[in-house]
Design an enzyme around this catalytic site. Structure first.
Site, PDB file in Angstrom:
ATOM      1  N   TRP A 229       5.262   8.578   3.054  1.00 55.64           N
ATOM      2  CA  TRP A 229       4.424   9.362   2.131  1.00 55.64           C
ATOM      3  C   TRP A 229       3.495   8.439   1.341  1.00 55.64           C
ATOM      4  O   TRP A 229       3.020   8.794   0.270  1.00 55.64           O
ATOM      5  CB  TRP A 229       5.241  10.194   1.151  1.00 55.64           C
ATOM      6  CG  TRP A 229       6.351  11.021   1.702  1.00 55.64           C
ATOM      7  CD1 TRP A 229       6.987  10.908   2.903  1.00 55.64           C
ATOM      8  CD2 TRP A 229       6.985  12.125   1.055  1.00 55.64           C
ATOM      9  NE1 TRP A 229       7.951  11.853   3.038  1.00 55.64           N
ATOM     10  CE2 TRP A 229       7.982  12.612   1.913  1.00 55.64           C
ATOM     11  CE3 TRP A 229       6.816  12.735  -0.177  1.00 55.64           C
ATOM     12  CZ2 TRP A 229       8.810  13.695   1.591  1.00 55.64           C
ATOM     13  CZ3 TRP A 229       7.632  13.812  -0.512  1.00 55.64           C
ATOM     14  CH2 TRP A 229       8.613  14.286   0.371  1.00 55.64           C
ATOM     15  N   HIS A 230       3.194   7.250   1.881  1.00 55.82           N
ATOM     16  CA  HIS A 230       2.416   6.248   1.156  1.00 55.82           C
ATOM     17  C   HIS A 230       0.999   6.126   1.722  1.00 55.82           C
ATOM     18  O   HIS A 230       0.506   5.013   1.929  1.00 55.82           O
ATOM     19  CB  HIS A 230       3.119   4.897   1.212  1.00 55.82           C
ATOM     20  CG  HIS A 230       4.454   4.864   0.544  1.00 55.82           C
ATOM     21  ND1 HIS A 230       5.312   3.780   0.619  1.00 55.82           N
ATOM     22  CD2 HIS A 230       5.087   5.788  -0.230  1.00 55.82           C
ATOM     23  CE1 HIS A 230       6.421   4.046  -0.071  1.00 55.82           C
ATOM     24  NE2 HIS A 230       6.304   5.248  -0.582  1.00 55.82           N
ATOM     25  N   SER A 231       0.342   7.225   1.960  1.00 57.72           N
ATOM     26  CA  SER A 231      -1.021   7.202   2.506  1.00 57.72           C
ATOM     27  C   SER A 231      -1.984   6.547   1.520  1.00 57.72           C
ATOM     28  O   SER A 231      -1.954   6.844   0.316  1.00 57.72           O
ATOM     29  CB  SER A 231      -1.490   8.632   2.784  1.00 57.72           C
ATOM     30  OG  SER A 231      -0.600   9.303   3.648  1.00 57.72           O
TER      31      SER A 231
END
Length: 636
Positions: free
Chosen positions: A543-545
């Site tokens: 979830w680290h875009s």
């Protein structure tokens, strides 16, 4: 209270419009309101109001946000990826006020000094960013005071529950492998060590999302009548005048929250709202580039294919998508149900009753120990000459850069109904700190709901360096597990299918730790192939875009200046993880808070506002607590 699903007729123009109420967007809105309560601000958020929502405010319920029917999560469908065993990866992101901070795993980690310095942007070096790292913090840990903040609105603590024996096991197993415990590795310097992790959880056990820390207290107080929030509305595009000046946004209702989404989407007429001074896009690294492209800002070829007229030729929009690549492996333990948060996912614990009783287990993210890890020189050599070249170039002399981050989560993220027995299964998370792989995210049409062209890019780098990082981390964490007192076996379905007779074979059940002293699992070339195949089948998002609208000159595929102005466009700013040009060796929530604080400082100065100190109002305040709830503090 200035929170709406429909704007009043007399509110159709504002000084500042923030397109997206994500983590950084809420920080910016809150800080601008503090700087000048007379400034009229509108935040437009596509998702729901998250105020006091159980899945948001109770940390242990965060796995619910991974379910496909979550009301608070967006699920971005990636393109089919041959290198990922033909899968179409899905990347979740925050789909409510507070963005990722409202649904994420609440892990408190900071980037390293060299990370900020790598931005190569005036105002964004580690020394220049350090005040903003401290500004939002109300730190309850053991770290040196000079490295942390104590007056900010965001509490950082151990929450209300820690599983001390599992935490100790992780720390001791890593120590046996040569990775020693430090009391605080969030000082931008220390690395290659473990720590008893803190969380974005308050001492009362409530999540510290940016909406509850920066927006809701102001909306509830009545002291900020010019702060407005419009929820359940999708920003279609930024409105630009003939001089390429941002003058407002066009939006529509989010069909996800309508009674008949298909019919209503077809019948909708977009509305617009005007901005007198500034438009700020803060829709996240996935959402912001799509808004820009629908506004005519981006690569002309991509815009032409989507049927959008090009207003500003800016090829960097949606380019260089980055994410940390995650693999999860499950282990059988002798832990009790009160040691893990599995009961809130498998139905064995009554969530409503736990909330009524202020169960301290609700106040944890079940991640009490983690570390930043680097291989030995011998291990680097064993990974091959291409890996050695990459290591020598990018890591060897940058000693603050971890290769991988490994964390113990006392939670199983799969289908609990398919587990082989009633033991407590938990997860080990391995993820790449600085992946070489890159992807992209682009529109394919004018409509918000048109299919996106999203290449996550995992494991696409030259010489498969990212893959080799995962192979190394798998072997390391597995050797750690076999030393842990809580070890009772490995869940075979989450591990590689090793060849028959392999010395690396999965141990499905054990009576306790099976390794001591210098024992290590021995792997053959065939075993390595099995590990590689499993990684390709399961590697996913953290979830680290980030990086899709980066700070850089336009000739280097940059989208914004160091002042966060979009190249070629007046009065249009960006403020989210999309602007971060290089990856960071940490969970990115902290970096998003920093982006929000730094952006607010830039905007306050450009708007000519006199920044005020509201720390006295915020310090000690916490997310809402129901009547009769008690505060429980876990000692560090």
């Amino acid at each position: 209270m200035g929170l709406y699903t429909k704007l009043p007729e007399d509110l159709q123009e504002f000084d500042v419009i923030i397109a997206g109420g994500g983590l950084a967007g809420c920080v910016v809105a809150g800080r601008l309101a503090e700087a000048d309560p007379n400034l009229s601000i509108l935040v437009v958020e596509q998702g729901l109001n998250n105020y006091n929502a159980p899945e948001v405010v109770h940390p242990a319920l965060y796995p619910r946000n991974l379910f496909a029917n979550s009301k608070y999560t967006l699920f971005w469908q990636g393109n089919e990826a041959p290198q990922l065993a033909g899968r179409k990866p899905i990347v979740p992101s925050g789909g409510t006020l507070g963005g990722g901070s409202a649904i994420n795993w609440m892990v408190y980690t900071r980037a390293q000094r060299s990370d900020f310095d790598s931005f190569n942007a005036p105002g964004w070096s580690a020394d220049e960013i350090y005040p903003f790292l401290k500004k939002f913090e109300n730190y309850h840990g053991q770290g040196e005071k000079e490295h942390h903040g104590f007056d900010g609105p965001v509490n950082i603590s151990g929450g209300t529950h820690r599983c001390k024996h599992a935490e100790d096991d992780f720390i001791q197993a890593a120590d046996a492998m040569g990775y020693h415990e430090l009391k605080d590795i969030q000082n931008l310097r220390d690395n290659n060590a473990t720590e008893r992790w803190l969380k974005y959880v308050g001492p009362n056990g409530r999540r510290q999302d940016s909406a509850h820390r920066f927006l809701h207290p102001k909306l509830q107080s009545g002291k900020f009548p010019n702060l407005h929030v419009l929820v359940e509305k999708q920003v279609i595009r930024v409105l630009l005048d003939e001089n390429k000046k941002a003058v407002g946004v066009e939006y529509q209702s989010n069909p996800r929250f309508l009674a008949n989404p298909e019919f209503m989407t077809a019948k909708q007429t977009p509305r617009s709202v005007k901005a007198r001074k500034m438009v700020i896009c803060s829709a996240g690294a996935n959402g912001t580039p799509l808004i820009l492209e629908r506004s005519g800002i981006g690569n002309p070829e991509i815009l032409k294919r989507a049927g959008v007229e090009c207003v500003e030729d800016l090829p960097g929009v949606g380019h260089d998508y980055q994410d940390h690549h995650l693999t999860l492996y499950a282990y059988r333990t002798n832990l009790s149900p009160q040691d893990t948060i599995n009961g809130f996912s498998d139905g064995t614990m009554d969530v409503s009753e736990a909330i009524r009783n202020t169960d301290e287990l609700l106040g944890t993210n079940a991640m009490d120990a983690s570390g930043k890890f680097r291989p030995t020189e011998a291990e680097v050599d064993a990974l091959g000459p291409e890996f050695r070249a990459a290591w020598d170039r990018d890591f060897k002399n940058a000693t603050d850069r971890p290769l991988m981050i490994i964390a113990l989560y006392l939670c199983y993220y799969g289908d609990h109904s398919m587990l082989p027995d009633d033991a407590q299964y938990v997860s080990m998370a391995n993820w790449t700190a600085y992946p070489y792989s890159r992807g992209h995210i682009h529109i394919t049409g004018k409509d918000v709901n048109d299919k996106i062209d999203f290449d996550v890019g995992y494991l696409k780098d030259e010489n498969e360096i990212d893959l080799k990082k995962h192979i190394w981390a798998y072997k390391l964490q597995r050797d750690m597990w076999r030393r842990m007192n809580i070890f009772r076996g490995e869940l075979a379905s989450t591990h590689p299918k090793f060849p028959e007779g392999s010395k690396a074979a999965v141990i499905e059940k054990a009576d306790g730790p099976v390794f001591d002293k210098d024992q290590r699992i021995q792997y053959t070339a065939e075993d390595d192939k099995a590990i590689e195949q499993k990684i390709r089948e399961i590697v996913s998002t953290t979830w680290h875009s980030l990086g899709t609208c980066k700070i850089a000159p336009r000739e280097k595929k940059g989208v914004v200046t160091p002042e966060l102005s979009v190249h070629g466009i007046t009065n249009l700013k960006l403020a989210d993880l999309g602007v971060v040009p290089e990856n960071v060796g940490a969970n990115t929530g902290n970096t998003a808070f920093v982006v929000g604080e730094k952006a607010a400082s830039i905007f306050i100065k450009e708007l000519g506002l006199a920044q005020q100190d509201s720390s006295a109002e915020q310090k000690g305040a916490d997310s809402p607590m129901g009547e009769g709830e008690k505060e429980v503090v876990v000692g560090q």
